[in-house]
Scaffold this motif. Structure first.
Motif, mmCIF file in Angstrom:
data_model
loop_
_atom_site.group_PDB
_atom_site.id
_atom_site.type_symbol
_atom_site.label_atom_id
_atom_site.label_comp_id
_atom_site.label_asym_id
_atom_site.label_seq_id
_atom_site.Cartn_x
_atom_site.Cartn_y
_atom_site.Cartn_z
ATOM 1 N N THR A 125 -46.383 -2.021 -3.035
ATOM 2 C CA THR A 125 -44.541 -2.613 -3.642
ATOM 3 C C THR A 125 -43.785 -1.672 -2.465
ATOM 4 N N LEU A 126 -42.179 -2.150 -2.022
ATOM 5 C CA LEU A 126 -41.896 -0.780 -1.453
ATOM 6 C C LEU A 126 -40.715 -0.335 -2.986
ATOM 7 N N GLY A 127 -40.828 1.095 -2.153
ATOM 8 C CA GLY A 127 -40.204 1.993 -3.242
ATOM 9 C C GLY A 127 -38.979 2.245 -2.276
ATOM 10 N N SER A 128 -37.993 3.056 -3.192
ATOM 11 C CA SER A 128 -36.654 3.514 -2.103
ATOM 12 C C SER A 128 -36.755 4.465 -1.024
ATOM 13 N N GLN A 129 -37.768 4.885 -1.554
ATOM 14 C CA GLN A 129 -38.157 5.483 0.160
ATOM 15 C C GLN A 129 -38.521 5.041 1.683
#
Length: 120
Positions: A69-73
């Motif tokens: 998944t894609l995190g905030s960074q």
């Protein structure tokens, strides 16, 4: 064989690692680290490198989480990639860099253990 003129970017909040391709598309070598200050200065430095190396494409590291998944960074990197691509008028591709930090840390620990053992 067509020459590959790619510029690799490892985008962080405070620093951006910049790597250049050897022309074959197989080997990238670190060129510099840009200390990020403000947008216009980041762009100026990248424009200089792009012009000097006649860059055709940007390759931008995308820090996925280990679960994919894609995190905030990663989301910040995506915003940066879209904006810098438009500004420099260059296409870009992402490269999955989720394990690069883990691998780098393991290598540093191994080097430290190795160097400690040999000092005795």
């Amino acid at each position: 064989m067509k020459r590959v003129a790619a510029l690799g970017l490892d985008v962080g909040r405070k620093r951006m690692g910049v790597a250049g391709c050897d022309g074959t598309g197989l080997i990238a070598t670190g060129l510099t680290t840009i200390k990020r200050t403000f947008w216009a200065e980041d762009v100026r430095q990248l424009k200089d490198i792009v012009a000097e190396r006649q860059i055709d494409i940007l390759v931008i590291g995308l820090p996925y989480r280990l679960d994919g998944t894609l995190g905030s960074q990663a989301k910040q990197v995506q915003k940066f990639a879209d904006k810098i691509s438009r500004t420099l008028q260059l296409p870009f591709e992402y490269v999955d860099e989720r394990l690069t930090s883990v691998e780098a840390e393991a290598q540093l620990k191994a080097q430290k253990q190795f160097s400690t053992r040999n000092k005795g």
